[in-house]
Design a protein around this motif. Structure first.
Motif, PDB file in Angstrom:
ATOM      1  N   GLY A 125       0.805  -1.212   0.000  1.00 39.09           N
ATOM      2  CA  GLY A 125       0.000   0.000   0.000  1.00 39.09           C
ATOM      3  C   GLY A 125       0.841   1.267   0.000  1.00 39.09           C
ATOM      4  O   GLY A 125       2.039   1.252   0.294  1.00 39.09           O
ATOM      5  N   ALA A 126       0.203   2.360  -0.326  1.00 38.48           N
ATOM      6  CA  ALA A 126       0.869   3.657  -0.341  1.00 38.48           C
ATOM      7  C   ALA A 126       1.021   4.195   1.078  1.00 38.48           C
ATOM      8  O   ALA A 126       0.173   3.957   1.950  1.00 38.48           O
ATOM      9  N   THR A 127       2.092   4.905   1.298  1.00 37.77           N
ATOM     10  CA  THR A 127       2.295   5.560   2.588  1.00 37.77           C
ATOM     11  C   THR A 127       1.516   6.866   2.616  1.00 37.77           C
ATOM     12  O   THR A 127       1.088   7.390   1.584  1.00 37.77           O
ATOM     13  N   GLU A 128       1.363   7.410   3.812  1.00 37.95           N
ATOM     14  CA  GLU A 128       0.681   8.703   3.939  1.00 37.95           C
ATOM     15  C   GLU A 128       1.464   9.797   3.213  1.00 37.95           C
ATOM     16  O   GLU A 128       0.877  10.729   2.644  1.00 37.95           O
ATOM     17  N   ALA A 129       2.791   9.672   3.220  1.00 36.42           N
ATOM     18  CA  ALA A 129       3.608  10.658   2.511  1.00 36.42           C
ATOM     19  C   ALA A 129       3.363  10.583   1.008  1.00 36.42           C
ATOM     20  O   ALA A 129       3.302  11.620   0.317  1.00 36.42           O
ATOM     21  N   GLU A 130       3.220   9.370   0.469  1.00 35.93           N
ATOM     22  CA  GLU A 130       2.965   9.219  -0.966  1.00 35.93           C
ATOM     23  C   GLU A 130       1.591   9.766  -1.331  1.00 35.93           C
ATOM     24  O   GLU A 130       1.426  10.391  -2.379  1.00 35.93           O
ATOM     25  N   ILE A 131       0.618   9.552  -0.474  1.00 30.23           N
ATOM     26  CA  ILE A 131      -0.714  10.101  -0.726  1.00 30.23           C
ATOM     27  C   ILE A 131      -0.675  11.623  -0.676  1.00 30.23           C
ATOM     28  O   ILE A 131      -1.263  12.306  -1.532  1.00 30.23           O
ATOM     29  N   ALA A 132       0.023  12.158   0.306  1.00 23.25           N
ATOM     30  CA  ALA A 132       0.135  13.617   0.421  1.00 23.25           C
ATOM     31  C   ALA A 132       0.853  14.200  -0.798  1.00 23.25           C
ATOM     32  O   ALA A 132       0.488  15.276  -1.290  1.00 23.25           O
ATOM     33  N   GLU A 133       1.859  13.497  -1.292  1.00 21.73           N
ATOM     34  CA  GLU A 133       2.589  13.966  -2.481  1.00 21.73           C
ATOM     35  C   GLU A 133       1.659  13.997  -3.693  1.00 21.73           C
ATOM     36  O   GLU A 133       1.704  14.933  -4.497  1.00 21.73           O
ATOM     37  N   GLY A 180      -3.296  19.035  -6.682  1.00 27.53           N
ATOM     38  CA  GLY A 180      -3.925  20.241  -6.165  1.00 27.53           C
ATOM     39  C   GLY A 180      -5.311  19.997  -5.618  1.00 27.53           C
ATOM     40  O   GLY A 180      -6.150  20.914  -5.599  1.00 27.53           O
ATOM     41  N   VAL A 181      -5.582  18.788  -5.149  1.00 31.12           N
ATOM     42  CA  VAL A 181      -6.897  18.445  -4.607  1.00 31.12           C
ATOM     43  C   VAL A 181      -6.714  17.377  -3.533  1.00 31.12           C
ATOM     44  O   VAL A 181      -5.792  16.552  -3.606  1.00 31.12           O
ATOM     45  N   VAL A 182      -7.567  17.426  -2.524  1.00 33.82           N
ATOM     46  CA  VAL A 182      -7.543  16.406  -1.473  1.00 33.82           C
ATOM     47  C   VAL A 182      -8.283  15.170  -1.982  1.00 33.82           C
ATOM     48  O   VAL A 182      -9.416  15.259  -2.444  1.00 33.82           O
ATOM     49  N   ASP A 215       0.835   7.324  -8.678  1.00 33.19           N
ATOM     50  CA  ASP A 215       1.446   8.457  -9.368  1.00 33.19           C
ATOM     51  C   ASP A 215       0.919   8.619 -10.795  1.00 33.19           C
ATOM     52  O   ASP A 215       1.357   9.500 -11.520  1.00 33.19           O
ATOM     53  N   GLY A 216      -0.048   7.771 -11.184  1.00 30.49           N
ATOM     54  CA  GLY A 216      -0.684   7.914 -12.491  1.00 30.49           C
ATOM     55  C   GLY A 216      -2.040   8.597 -12.433  1.00 30.49           C
ATOM     56  O   GLY A 216      -2.668   8.814 -13.475  1.00 30.49           O
ATOM     57  N   LEU A 217      -2.503   8.944 -11.241  1.00 27.69           N
ATOM     58  CA  LEU A 217      -3.761   9.675 -11.122  1.00 27.69           C
ATOM     59  C   LEU A 217      -3.652  11.034 -11.801  1.00 27.69           C
ATOM     60  O   LEU A 217      -2.598  11.676 -11.759  1.00 27.69           O
ATOM     61  N   TYR A 218      -4.742  11.464 -12.426  1.00 31.33           N
ATOM     62  CA  TYR A 218      -4.745  12.803 -13.023  1.00 31.33           C
ATOM     63  C   TYR A 218      -6.146  13.383 -12.993  1.00 31.33           C
ATOM     64  O   TYR A 218      -7.137  12.664 -12.773  1.00 31.33           O
ATOM     65  N   ILE A 219      -6.221  14.691 -13.185  1.00 31.26           N
ATOM     66  CA  ILE A 219      -7.491  15.410 -13.193  1.00 31.26           C
ATOM     67  C   ILE A 219      -8.017  15.463 -14.628  1.00 31.26           C
ATOM     68  O   ILE A 219      -7.331  15.956 -15.530  1.00 31.26           O
TER      69      ILE A 219
END
Length: 462
Positions: free
Chosen positions: A163-171, A177-179, A222-226
């Protein structure tokens, strides 16, 4: 490799064209046209008939592929995106090649011997691409959203996932630019879906397990996008005929894109899956939508929440497509509306006049309509092109060469127009069309289309 403006670059392709189109080139005034860009081409070379009972093989078209690739290599070397061309045979046996560099103010229109839209205002985009989502007071998550159930289900299905770390999610949130919504955070805390986590060699079975567990082909964190409007590219010729409409009972807003559409996956066929933070009046914040790759506007509701997606509690709701229908978009032709009067409505944004067998039509019924921004009229369908001067809100105008000529000669081209197209019907010589386009570009002081003429004699095949 020679330059794109060197006859030698084109010689293999020209030899093919000459062999396949001898009669057309030999006819008085005969010419052939085409277009080549980095990833596609349209050239006047006929493909051979397949062998009985067989499909065409690559080797059957290899000569064309090699000839086009030679031109594409020159395009890349010269820093050009694409080029249009016209081939003629001179009376002295020379081959004459006209090259047209459309420049930055003309959109490419592959498959057409003529031109795409002339972008008269630098950086301008059609109105639907400028539209932002409307606020929906009271919109909230669906009752089915259950963070505990979602996490338990995913961990049972993917017990070995990283799973992703909290730091990776925050990055990721900082990059977008969105929560991220809570359900999406839970999903990526269970698996960040990076192929590097599946071993040294790409593990297709591991990818399939994640897709089966989630309900789609999941992108890495890291592939998520708007999926905003900029992400849904569309040429002016087509985009200007779209409209944004959201009905009161719509779960999804009928937008081109939204700053609240967070793409996290794919359905396996090129359609994007997204969490929707800007739902329609009947939708839920955090619902799952599918953005179709064959549509320019709107999205389809798939599930009310990530939880529902994972548990396969889907709710396919395509809804209506009000942006394609009167009164906002109206088409007058032999199959649709039978008059301009029938199209006139205060909400009309897009008017298209197509194949028409009656007397030419007048535009008086739509003069003064407050939202009319697009007019496309096939050549010969307008009774008086000068009526267009009274349509003061147009941002896009598509007319035949003769209609454009009337407006230009009268100094009546609407200055509100941001993009224009010369609608060509039948076989028209490209040179007058290019000259007309340059007149329009000059009115806005935009870069002109340049023409280079090359001459040579085709030697024997190598």
């Amino acid at each position: 490799m020679p330059s794109i403006h060197d006859f030698a670059t084109w010689e293999p392709l020209l030899r093919l064209v000459q062999a396949h189109q001898t009669e057309r080139l030999a006819a008085p005034g005969g010419y052939l046209t085409g277009h080549i860009s980095h990833g596609s081409w349209s050239v006047p070379v006929r493909w051979p008939d397949p062998r009985p009972g067989q499909a065409l093989l690559v080797e059957d078209m290899q000569a064309e592929f090699d000839a086009v690739e030679r031109v594409q290599h020159a395009l890349r070397a010269d820093g050009m995106d694409g080029i249009s061309f016209m081939v003629e045979s001179g009376p002295d046996g020379k081959t004459v090649l006209n090259l047209f560099d459309a420049g930055p103010a003309v959109e490419s229109d592959i498959g057409s011997p003529y031109l795409g839209a002339l972008v008269l205002v630098e950086g301008a985009v059609p109105e639907p691409w400028r539209r932002l989502p409307e606020p929906v007071p009271g919109a909230g998550p669906a009752p089915s959203a259950d963070l505990t159930l979602l996490e338990r289900t995913l961990r049972e299905r993917l017990p070995d996932a990283i799973g992703a770390t909290e730091a990776e999610i925050a990055e990721t949130e900082a990059r977008l630019g969105v929560v991220l919504p809570d359900e999406l955070k839970v999903l990526y805390r269970v698996t960040r879906a990076r192929w590097q986590d599946w071993g040294d060699d790409y593990d297709y079975e591991a990818e399939d397990r994640v897709a089966d567990a989630v309900g789609c082909e999941l992108f890495a964190l890291d592939g998520l996008y708007i999926a905003d409007a900029k992400s849904r590219l569309c040429p002016w010729r087509y985009a200007a005929t779209e409209a944004v409409v959201t009905s009161p009972d719509a779960a999804v807003q009928g937008l081109v894109g939204s700053p609240g559409w967070i793409v996290f996956g794919d359905n396996g066929g090129g359609d994007r899956m997204a969490v929707d933070l800007t739902p329609g009046p009947a939708g839920h914040t955090g619902q799952i939508i599918m953005i179709g790759h064959e549509q320019n506007v709107g999205a389809e509701l798939i599930a009310d929440s990530v939880t529902d997606l994972v548990l396969d509690r889907r709710r396919r709701d395509r809804g209506g497509r009000p942006w394609e229908q009167p009164p906002v978009v109206a088409r007058v032709n032999v199959r649709s509306l039978d008059s301009v009067e029938a199209a006139a409505h205060p909400e009309l944004e897009v008017l298209g006049i197509g194949v028409w067998e009656g007397e030419p039509l007048g535009l008086a019924p739509v003069v003064g309509l407050p939202r009319l921004r697009t007019l496309r009229a096939s050549p010969g369908t307008l009774a008086d092109p000068l009526e267009i001067a009274e349509l003061t809100g147009l941002e896009y105008l598509g007319l035949g060469p003769e209609e454009w000529r009337v407006l230009l000669d009268a100094g009546a081209v609407p200055r509100s127009v941001s993009a224009a197209v010369i609608e060509v019907k039948g076989d028209r010589h490209p040179l007058p069309i290019v000259a007309l386009a340059n007149e329009l570009l000059a009115l806005w002081d935009r870069p002109r289309i340049t023409r280079t003429v090359l001459e040579g004699r085709l030697g024997p095949a190598a």
